[in-house]
Structures are given as C-alpha cells and as structure tokens.
Scaffold this motif. Sequence first.
Motif, PDB file in Angstrom:
ATOM      1  N   PHE A  77       2.757   1.814   2.060  1.00 65.02           N
ATOM      2  CA  PHE A  77       1.647   2.739   1.883  1.00 65.02           C
ATOM      3  C   PHE A  77       0.443   2.394   2.744  1.00 65.02           C
ATOM      4  CE2 PHE A  77       3.848   2.823  -2.273  1.00 65.02           C
ATOM      5  CZ  PHE A  77       4.318   4.117  -2.191  1.00 65.02           C
ATOM      6  N   SER A  78       0.406   1.226   3.321  1.00 71.64           N
ATOM      7  CA  SER A  78      -0.777   0.789   4.079  1.00 71.64           C
ATOM      8  C   SER A  78      -0.549   0.955   5.570  1.00 71.64           C
ATOM      9  CB  SER A  78      -1.097  -0.665   3.749  1.00 71.64           C
ATOM     10  OG  SER A  78      -0.027  -1.484   4.154  1.00 71.64           O
ATOM     11  N   GLN A  79      -0.547   2.190   6.021  1.00 72.46           N
ATOM     12  CA  GLN A  79      -0.345   2.456   7.432  1.00 72.46           C
ATOM     13  C   GLN A  79      -1.666   2.725   8.141  1.00 72.46           C
ATOM     14  OE1 GLN A  79       2.487   5.628   7.492  1.00 72.46           O
ATOM     15  NE2 GLN A  79       4.128   4.344   6.714  1.00 72.46           N
ATOM     16  N   GLY A  80      -2.774   2.504   7.458  1.00 71.36           N
ATOM     17  CA  GLY A  80      -4.083   2.736   8.050  1.00 71.36           C
ATOM     18  C   GLY A  80      -4.629   1.481   8.705  1.00 71.36           C
ATOM     19  N   LEU A  81      -5.919   1.499   8.915  1.00 71.60           N
ATOM     20  CA  LEU A  81      -6.580   0.365   9.551  1.00 71.60           C
ATOM     21  C   LEU A  81      -6.795  -0.802   8.598  1.00 71.60           C
ATOM     22  CD1 LEU A  81      -9.314   2.310  11.547  1.00 71.60           C
ATOM     23  CD2 LEU A  81      -7.204   1.310  12.428  1.00 71.60           C
ATOM     24  N   PHE A  82      -6.821  -0.497   7.303  1.00 70.59           N
ATOM     25  CA  PHE A  82      -7.172  -1.516   6.314  1.00 70.59           C
ATOM     26  C   PHE A  82      -6.270  -1.356   5.095  1.00 70.59           C
ATOM     27  CE2 PHE A  82      -9.905  -3.218   2.908  1.00 70.59           C
ATOM     28  CZ  PHE A  82     -10.180  -4.463   3.447  1.00 70.59           C
TER      29      PHE A  82
ATOM     30  N   PHE B  93      -6.280  -5.934  -0.291  1.00 73.72           N
ATOM     31  CA  PHE B  93      -7.646  -6.422  -0.469  1.00 73.72           C
ATOM     32  C   PHE B  93      -8.004  -6.532  -1.946  1.00 73.72           C
ATOM     33  CE2 PHE B  93     -12.167  -5.302  -1.092  1.00 73.72           C
ATOM     34  CZ  PHE B  93     -12.750  -6.401  -0.478  1.00 73.72           C
ATOM     35  N   HIS B  94      -7.721  -5.473  -2.704  1.00 75.80           N
ATOM     36  CA  HIS B  94      -8.121  -5.435  -4.111  1.00 75.80           C
ATOM     37  C   HIS B  94      -7.322  -6.416  -4.969  1.00 75.80           C
ATOM     38  CE1 HIS B  94      -9.814  -3.767  -7.766  1.00 75.80           C
ATOM     39  NE2 HIS B  94      -8.601  -3.628  -8.248  1.00 75.80           N
ATOM     40  N   TYR B  95      -6.013  -6.416  -4.818  1.00 75.78           N
ATOM     41  CA  TYR B  95      -5.178  -7.198  -5.726  1.00 75.78           C
ATOM     42  C   TYR B  95      -4.872  -8.612  -5.253  1.00 75.78           C
ATOM     43  CZ  TYR B  95      -4.478  -2.965  -8.377  1.00 75.78           C
ATOM     44  OH  TYR B  95      -4.688  -1.845  -9.136  1.00 75.78           O
ATOM     45  N   CYS B  96      -4.997  -8.895  -3.962  1.00 80.13           N
ATOM     46  CA  CYS B  96      -4.668 -10.232  -3.464  1.00 80.13           C
ATOM     47  C   CYS B  96      -5.899 -10.986  -2.974  1.00 80.13           C
ATOM     48  CB  CYS B  96      -3.630 -10.136  -2.347  1.00 80.13           C
ATOM     49  SG  CYS B  96      -2.080  -9.398  -2.891  1.00 80.13           S
TER      50      CYS B  96
ATOM     51  N   VAL C  52     -17.137  -2.531  -3.993  1.00 81.22           N
ATOM     52  CA  VAL C  52     -17.047  -2.426  -2.537  1.00 81.22           C
ATOM     53  C   VAL C  52     -16.261  -1.184  -2.139  1.00 81.22           C
ATOM     54  CG1 VAL C  52     -16.020  -3.487  -0.480  1.00 81.22           C
ATOM     55  CG2 VAL C  52     -17.338  -4.881  -2.066  1.00 81.22           C
ATOM     56  N   LEU C  53     -15.128  -0.934  -2.799  1.00 89.95           N
ATOM     57  CA  LEU C  53     -14.306   0.219  -2.449  1.00 89.95           C
ATOM     58  C   LEU C  53     -14.999   1.537  -2.795  1.00 89.95           C
ATOM     59  CD1 LEU C  53     -10.791  -1.150  -3.420  1.00 89.95           C
ATOM     60  CD2 LEU C  53     -11.781  -0.920  -1.138  1.00 89.95           C
ATOM     61  N   ILE C  54     -15.764   1.575  -3.865  1.00 88.80           N
ATOM     62  CA  ILE C  54     -16.536   2.776  -4.201  1.00 88.80           C
ATOM     63  C   ILE C  54     -17.600   3.027  -3.138  1.00 88.80           C
ATOM     64  CG2 ILE C  54     -18.234   3.709  -5.826  1.00 88.80           C
ATOM     65  CD1 ILE C  54     -16.497   2.526  -8.079  1.00 88.80           C
ATOM     66  N   VAL C  55     -18.255   1.977  -2.684  1.00 84.43           N
ATOM     67  CA  VAL C  55     -19.257   2.110  -1.622  1.00 84.43           C
ATOM     68  C   VAL C  55     -18.593   2.620  -0.334  1.00 84.43           C
ATOM     69  CG1 VAL C  55     -20.824   0.808  -0.116  1.00 84.43           C
ATOM     70  CG2 VAL C  55     -20.865   0.454  -2.588  1.00 84.43           C
ATOM     71  N   VAL C  56     -17.404   2.144  -0.032  1.00 86.69           N
ATOM     72  CA  VAL C  56     -16.679   2.599   1.163  1.00 86.69           C
ATOM     73  C   VAL C  56     -16.367   4.093   1.058  1.00 86.69           C
ATOM     74  CG1 VAL C  56     -14.469   2.424   2.383  1.00 86.69           C
ATOM     75  CG2 VAL C  56     -15.731   0.360   1.794  1.00 86.69           C
ATOM     76  N   VAL C  57     -15.917   4.546  -0.114  1.00 86.15           N
ATOM     77  CA  VAL C  57     -15.615   5.970  -0.302  1.00 86.15           C
ATOM     78  C   VAL C  57     -16.880   6.809  -0.175  1.00 86.15           C
ATOM     79  CG1 VAL C  57     -14.859   7.675  -2.011  1.00 86.15           C
ATOM     80  CG2 VAL C  57     -13.527   5.612  -1.651  1.00 86.15           C
ATOM     81  N   LEU C  58     -17.967   6.365  -0.793  1.00 81.91           N
ATOM     82  CA  LEU C  58     -19.230   7.111  -0.694  1.00 81.91           C
ATOM     83  C   LEU C  58     -19.730   7.166   0.753  1.00 81.91           C
ATOM     84  CD1 LEU C  58     -21.060   5.873  -3.908  1.00 81.91           C
ATOM     85  CD2 LEU C  58     -19.949   8.087  -3.518  1.00 81.91           C
ATOM     86  N   ALA C  59     -19.600   6.062   1.472  1.00 86.00           N
ATOM     87  CA  ALA C  59     -20.010   6.048   2.880  1.00 86.00           C
ATOM     88  C   ALA C  59     -19.137   6.989   3.708  1.00 86.00           C
ATOM     89  CB  ALA C  59     -19.931   4.626   3.440  1.00 86.00           C
TER      90      ALA C  59
END
Length: 87
Positions: free
Chosen positions: A16-21, A26-29, A41-48
């Motif tokens: 599922f991780s075919q993107g840049l990140f 990141f979240h689970y490991c 951090v992930l909520i801030v990324v989505v808002l940005a």
Amino acid sequence: EHNDVCSFVETYCSDFSQGLFDYLQFHYCTMQRWEWASTVVLIVVVLAAFYFLGETAEEYFCPAVRKLTADLNLSPSTAGATDTSTL
C-alpha cells in the motif's frame, strides 16, 4: 504488542505504500511509543495538504474559470465543469 503491529504492517501493508512516504510504517513502527504524537503529525500533514491544494486551486484554477466565464459568457459553475472536463 507494538512489535506485533509493526511486524504485521511490515509484512502485509508494504504493497500500500507506493508513495513518497510510508505513513503506516511511520505511525506503527517509527513512532510506536508515541502514537499520539504521530497522530498529531499526520493530522497536520493532511491539513497542510488541503491548505496547499486550496492555494493552488485559487492561484491556477480560478483564473482559468474566470476567463472561461468571461470569454464564453458561461455561468461560473458551467465554466468550472467545462474546465474540469478538459483535464
């Protein structure tokens, strides 16, 4: 328990991780002891991402719609649909 979730993500979610990140990695490991901070951090990324999408649309999409509206004497919603359909 955290290592079990991390190993599960590494084993079954790598497709599922075919993107840049890799957000799941990141979240689970990477942030396994600070999941609350990872969530923030992930909520801030989505808002940005939504902010930058809106700014880009305002800068590039809206002028094109305004020009279509003026040149073709269309309503703004029709011009927007016309411009979007040509993409």
